[in-house]
Design a protein around this motif. Sequence first.
Motif, PDB file in Angstrom:
ATOM      1  N   ALA A 180      -0.735  -3.741  59.692  1.00 37.41           N
ATOM      2  CA  ALA A 180      -2.118  -4.251  58.981  1.00 37.41           C
ATOM      3  C   ALA A 180      -1.154  -5.764  58.518  1.00 37.41           C
ATOM      4  CB  ALA A 180      -2.785  -3.953  58.480  1.00 37.41           C
ATOM      5  N   ARG A 181      -0.327  -5.600  57.649  1.00 31.76           N
ATOM      6  CA  ARG A 181       0.725  -6.628  56.534  1.00 31.76           C
ATOM      7  C   ARG A 181       1.398  -7.635  57.604  1.00 31.76           C
ATOM      8  NH1 ARG A 181       2.094  -1.290  53.955  1.00 31.76           N
ATOM      9  NH2 ARG A 181       0.682  -1.475  52.513  1.00 31.76           N
ATOM     10  N   GLU A 182       2.191  -6.924  58.503  1.00 35.18           N
ATOM     11  CA  GLU A 182       2.276  -7.759  59.729  1.00 35.18           C
ATOM     12  C   GLU A 182       1.540  -8.708  60.262  1.00 35.18           C
ATOM     13  OE1 GLU A 182       5.478  -8.528  60.650  1.00 35.18           O
ATOM     14  OE2 GLU A 182       6.346  -7.168  59.595  1.00 35.18           O
ATOM     15  N   LEU A 183       0.678  -9.073  60.300  1.00 39.50           N
ATOM     16  CA  LEU A 183      -0.653  -9.311  60.940  1.00 39.50           C
ATOM     17  C   LEU A 183      -1.024 -10.742  59.828  1.00 39.50           C
ATOM     18  CD1 LEU A 183      -2.687  -6.989  62.845  1.00 39.50           C
ATOM     19  CD2 LEU A 183      -0.883  -8.430  64.122  1.00 39.50           C
ATOM     20  N   ALA A 184      -1.218  -9.669  58.993  1.00 38.75           N
ATOM     21  CA  ALA A 184      -1.478 -10.547  57.824  1.00 38.75           C
ATOM     22  C   ALA A 184      -1.179 -12.363  57.089  1.00 38.75           C
ATOM     23  CB  ALA A 184      -2.257  -9.631  56.848  1.00 38.75           C
ATOM     24  N   ARG A 185       0.408 -11.830  57.541  1.00 39.38           N
ATOM     25  CA  ARG A 185       1.462 -13.111  57.599  1.00 39.38           C
ATOM     26  C   ARG A 185       0.744 -13.772  58.089  1.00 39.38           C
ATOM     27  NH1 ARG A 185       5.392  -9.206  57.641  1.00 39.38           N
ATOM     28  NH2 ARG A 185       6.170  -7.849  55.574  1.00 39.38           N
ATOM     29  N   ARG A 191       8.959  -6.063  66.836  1.00 34.88           N
ATOM     30  CA  ARG A 191       8.795  -5.528  67.751  1.00 34.88           C
ATOM     31  C   ARG A 191       7.661  -6.302  67.821  1.00 34.88           C
ATOM     32  NH1 ARG A 191      14.045  -2.943  68.444  1.00 34.88           N
ATOM     33  NH2 ARG A 191      12.912  -1.303  67.570  1.00 34.88           N
ATOM     34  N   PHE A 192       6.656  -5.260  66.786  1.00 34.94           N
ATOM     35  CA  PHE A 192       5.050  -5.457  67.081  1.00 34.94           C
ATOM     36  C   PHE A 192       4.715  -7.258  67.359  1.00 34.94           C
ATOM     37  CE2 PHE A 192       1.051  -5.672  64.279  1.00 34.94           C
ATOM     38  CZ  PHE A 192       0.525  -4.595  64.581  1.00 34.94           C
ATOM     39  N   SER A 193       4.951  -8.233  66.392  1.00 33.31           N
ATOM     40  CA  SER A 193       4.649  -9.038  66.142  1.00 33.31           C
ATOM     41  C   SER A 193       4.977 -10.029  68.050  1.00 33.31           C
ATOM     42  CB  SER A 193       5.701  -9.558  64.814  1.00 33.31           C
ATOM     43  OG  SER A 193       5.076  -9.825  63.929  1.00 33.31           O
ATOM     44  N   GLN A 194       6.209  -9.756  68.476  1.00 33.69           N
ATOM     45  CA  GLN A 194       6.314  -9.946  69.708  1.00 33.69           C
ATOM     46  C   GLN A 194       4.860  -9.818  70.624  1.00 33.69           C
ATOM     47  OE1 GLN A 194      10.480  -9.177  70.877  1.00 33.69           O
ATOM     48  NE2 GLN A 194      11.149 -10.158  69.297  1.00 33.69           N
ATOM     49  N   VAL A 195       4.772  -8.499  70.731  1.00 36.78           N
ATOM     50  CA  VAL A 195       3.901  -8.169  71.518  1.00 36.78           C
ATOM     51  C   VAL A 195       1.898  -8.324  71.593  1.00 36.78           C
ATOM     52  CG1 VAL A 195       2.586  -5.556  72.083  1.00 36.78           C
ATOM     53  CG2 VAL A 195       5.698  -5.953  72.108  1.00 36.78           C
ATOM     54  N   ILE A 196       1.910  -8.571  69.755  1.00 36.73           N
ATOM     55  CA  ILE A 196       1.101  -9.448  69.614  1.00 36.73           C
ATOM     56  C   ILE A 196       0.901 -10.306  69.495  1.00 36.73           C
ATOM     57  CG2 ILE A 196      -0.379 -10.272  67.611  1.00 36.73           C
ATOM     58  CD1 ILE A 196      -0.790  -7.797  68.104  1.00 36.73           C
ATOM     59  N   ALA A 197       1.613 -11.212  70.171  1.00 32.73           N
ATOM     60  CA  ALA A 197       2.167 -13.288  70.434  1.00 32.73           C
ATOM     61  C   ALA A 197       2.073 -13.062  71.620  1.00 32.73           C
ATOM     62  CB  ALA A 197       3.448 -13.277  69.948  1.00 32.73           C
ATOM     63  N   ALA A 198       2.159 -12.533  72.733  1.00 33.79           N
ATOM     64  CA  ALA A 198       2.671 -12.406  73.960  1.00 33.79           C
ATOM     65  C   ALA A 198       1.043 -12.170  74.220  1.00 33.79           C
ATOM     66  CB  ALA A 198       3.505 -11.222  74.547  1.00 33.79           C
ATOM     67  N   ALA A 199       0.447 -11.415  73.880  1.00 34.90           N
ATOM     68  CA  ALA A 199      -1.267 -10.122  74.308  1.00 34.90           C
ATOM     69  C   ALA A 199      -1.984 -12.358  73.442  1.00 34.90           C
ATOM     70  CB  ALA A 199      -1.397  -9.298  73.242  1.00 34.90           C
ATOM     71  N   MET A 200      -1.845 -12.651  72.528  1.00 34.84           N
ATOM     72  CA  MET A 200      -2.706 -14.110  72.457  1.00 34.84           C
ATOM     73  C   MET A 200      -2.447 -15.299  73.647  1.00 34.84           C
ATOM     74  SD  MET A 200      -2.557 -13.433  68.286  1.00 34.84           S
ATOM     75  CE  MET A 200      -4.402 -14.272  67.769  1.00 34.84           C
ATOM     76  N   ASN A 201      -1.006 -14.865  73.907  1.00 31.17           N
ATOM     77  CA  ASN A 201      -0.877 -16.441  74.232  1.00 31.17           C
ATOM     78  C   ASN A 201      -1.356 -16.639  76.560  1.00 31.17           C
ATOM     79  OD1 ASN A 201       1.641 -15.176  75.486  1.00 31.17           O
ATOM     80  ND2 ASN A 201       2.697 -16.090  73.733  1.00 31.17           N
ATOM     81  N   GLY A 202      -1.405 -14.675  76.130  1.00 32.50           N
ATOM     82  CA  GLY A 202      -1.872 -14.512  77.985  1.00 32.50           C
ATOM     83  C   GLY A 202      -0.665 -14.128  78.828  1.00 32.50           C
ATOM     84  N   THR A 203       0.685 -14.062  78.054  1.00 32.64           N
ATOM     85  CA  THR A 203       2.135 -13.467  78.457  1.00 32.64           C
ATOM     86  C   THR A 203       1.767 -11.894  78.681  1.00 32.64           C
ATOM     87  OG1 THR A 203       3.571 -13.544  76.917  1.00 32.64           O
ATOM     88  CG2 THR A 203       3.220 -15.815  78.424  1.00 32.64           C
TER      89      THR A 203
END
Length: 410
Positions: free
Chosen positions: A26-31, A384-396
């Motif tokens: 959650a802290r990673e996402l809230a940044r 690594r968590f932030s990379q997965v979130i970014a990939a999911a949001m941009n559709g890759t």
Amino acid sequence: MNILMLGPWLPTVRRQLTTERLHRFARELAREHRLTLACTTDHPNPFGAVSAIRDEFEDLEFAVVPNRWKRLWSVAHLATGSSAEVAYFSADALRNRIRDRAKSAPFHLVYVASTSMIPYALELAPRVPVVLDFGDVDSEWWQDRARQFSGFKTKIYRTEAMRLREVEIMGARRATHCLVATPQAARTVASFAPWAAVSVIGDGVTADEPAVPTRIGGPHLIAFTPCLEVNSEAQAAAEFCDSVLPAVSNELGRTKLLVGCKSHFRLARRLANVPGVEVVAPTGDLRPLLRRAAVAVAPRRFGAETRRSVLAAMAAGVPVITTIEGLDGLPIKHGRELYLEDNALGFAGRLIDLLRKPTLREVMGARGRAFVRAHCSTVAEGARFSQVIAAAMNGTSRNGSAPDGNGAGV
């Protein structure tokens, strides 16, 4: 970006859950995003916990489910073919608030951190990407409990595990990407959702505390890992005392095994009476024992907790002896970051060697600590968590195509 995070944020009476993984992510996402947390609880007075969460994250939606009638309601659902856990934490009030929030300020991604919250995500618009974090896989927790009991209890636990598995399959079909905490959990998800894109992202270990200083002289203190929870685990510790400790004590003199137990269960009390054993209970935190220990041992795999305890010992700079099963997929080499042994004779010989050589302990402890910092720290896992979130949001990232990275594509 607006992100909705569904998980066990508040304490519950029904089942105690650890939330360190939840808070770290959650802290990673809230940044970088606007984060909305959502959960249900059966706690009669959750407002102290609510206040603490809102102090850190501000935006929290929750609903309180009444404990007594909800128990009857969930049992009725189990009898009629549904999951008791999912029914128990289902709340129309929370469902309506999430729906209203999605209309006024659409979510760009939904992160689900427990099986009981999957149905809330299934009701949102299909275009919204969903990252489903199975952790250690909730249905496996119920399967483990089924193996520890017999008769009617076993049947109840096994039935609930099957019902939760059905919900997990539905969640995996809806998810853009799935996360798990260990390679074992990844294999479990692959067994029931082979189409899913899965990344192994561990809970992360804090490696910022000072390393445990190398001790010279007796008594020789050995930490048994992980903390024990049930009789079968205590039996494994008792077997270690019978087959390994005598050989070490005969060779080196005063030797003590430090054992942490999560409660004062029957075999834990019996273990405390074994000569050369010190039992600390109740505790779920190994760190105080590791600060006293010269060496840590993990001779038997007890689920994901063994992997976590091995990493915790390495992060503390304590040399570790474990088995191939204890590694659970960690890219570690025998004799480089830790030692691997597969029988009592090997454990005894390795313990004697390490306890006799403080310089070797210092070298192995430093190597293990460096490995954790580079690969398994909270910082590394958070990236690594932030990379997965970014990939999911941009559709890759879609089912069947995990994003590149150290934690992806298991």
